[in-house]
Design a protein around this motif. Structure first.
Motif, mmCIF file in Angstrom:
data_model
loop_
_atom_site.group_PDB
_atom_site.id
_atom_site.type_symbol
_atom_site.label_atom_id
_atom_site.label_comp_id
_atom_site.label_asym_id
_atom_site.label_seq_id
_atom_site.Cartn_x
_atom_site.Cartn_y
_atom_site.Cartn_z
ATOM 1 N N PRO A 29 -29.810 87.261 -45.959
ATOM 2 C CA PRO A 29 -30.789 87.596 -46.518
ATOM 3 C C PRO A 29 -32.081 86.957 -45.682
ATOM 4 N N ARG A 30 -32.054 85.947 -45.141
ATOM 5 C CA ARG A 30 -33.096 85.386 -44.329
ATOM 6 C C ARG A 30 -33.422 86.418 -43.146
ATOM 7 N N PHE A 44 -36.164 82.611 -51.799
ATOM 8 C CA PHE A 44 -35.772 83.220 -53.376
ATOM 9 C C PHE A 44 -35.511 81.959 -53.881
ATOM 10 N N VAL A 48 -31.711 83.272 -57.899
ATOM 11 C CA VAL A 48 -31.411 84.554 -57.735
ATOM 12 C C VAL A 48 -29.912 84.778 -56.769
ATOM 13 N N THR A 50 -27.095 85.949 -54.178
ATOM 14 C CA THR A 50 -27.093 86.840 -52.801
ATOM 15 C C THR A 50 -27.117 88.370 -53.007
ATOM 16 N N GLN A 53 -30.590 89.358 -53.936
ATOM 17 C CA GLN A 53 -31.468 88.948 -52.619
ATOM 18 C C GLN A 53 -31.427 90.237 -51.807
ATOM 19 N N TYR A 54 -30.273 90.902 -51.630
ATOM 20 C CA TYR A 54 -29.999 92.050 -50.566
ATOM 21 C C TYR A 54 -30.720 93.084 -51.316
#
Length: 93
Positions: A29-30, A44, A48, A50, A53-54
């Protein structure tokens, strides 16, 4: 960080089993946030997931593209492009 593994497929989604022999490495995600131009301090909240996040990053827009479009749309005719050119020249110095 540790390598990111593909999340298990949801019901009705195709399996990634055909890719498993290729051992693909998925973006973290980063890394996706970096590609979208989010600042390094962006993150995030811990609650939240992963997967979420995607989803959120996948629905986001590039910060640089939106900023450029807003300057172009909101500044008087021609000024938006002049501001963009000045910004570009400043980053080259």
């Amino acid at each position: 960080g540790k390598p990111c593994r593909a999340p298990p497929p949801r019901e009705g989604e195709k399996s990634l089993e055909t890719l498993r022999p290729l051992r693909p490495r998925f973006f973290l995600p980063r890394e996706v946030a970096n590609l979208h131009g989010f600042p390094p301090h962006f993150g995030f909240p811990p609650e939240v997931s992963t997967r979420k996040q995607y989803e959120l990053l996948g629905n986001s827009l590039s910060v640089q593209v939106v900023a450029t479009l807003l300057r172009y749309l909101l500044l008087p005719a021609g000024d938006g492009m002049a501001v963009e050119e000045q910004r570009r020249r400043g980053s080259e110095a």
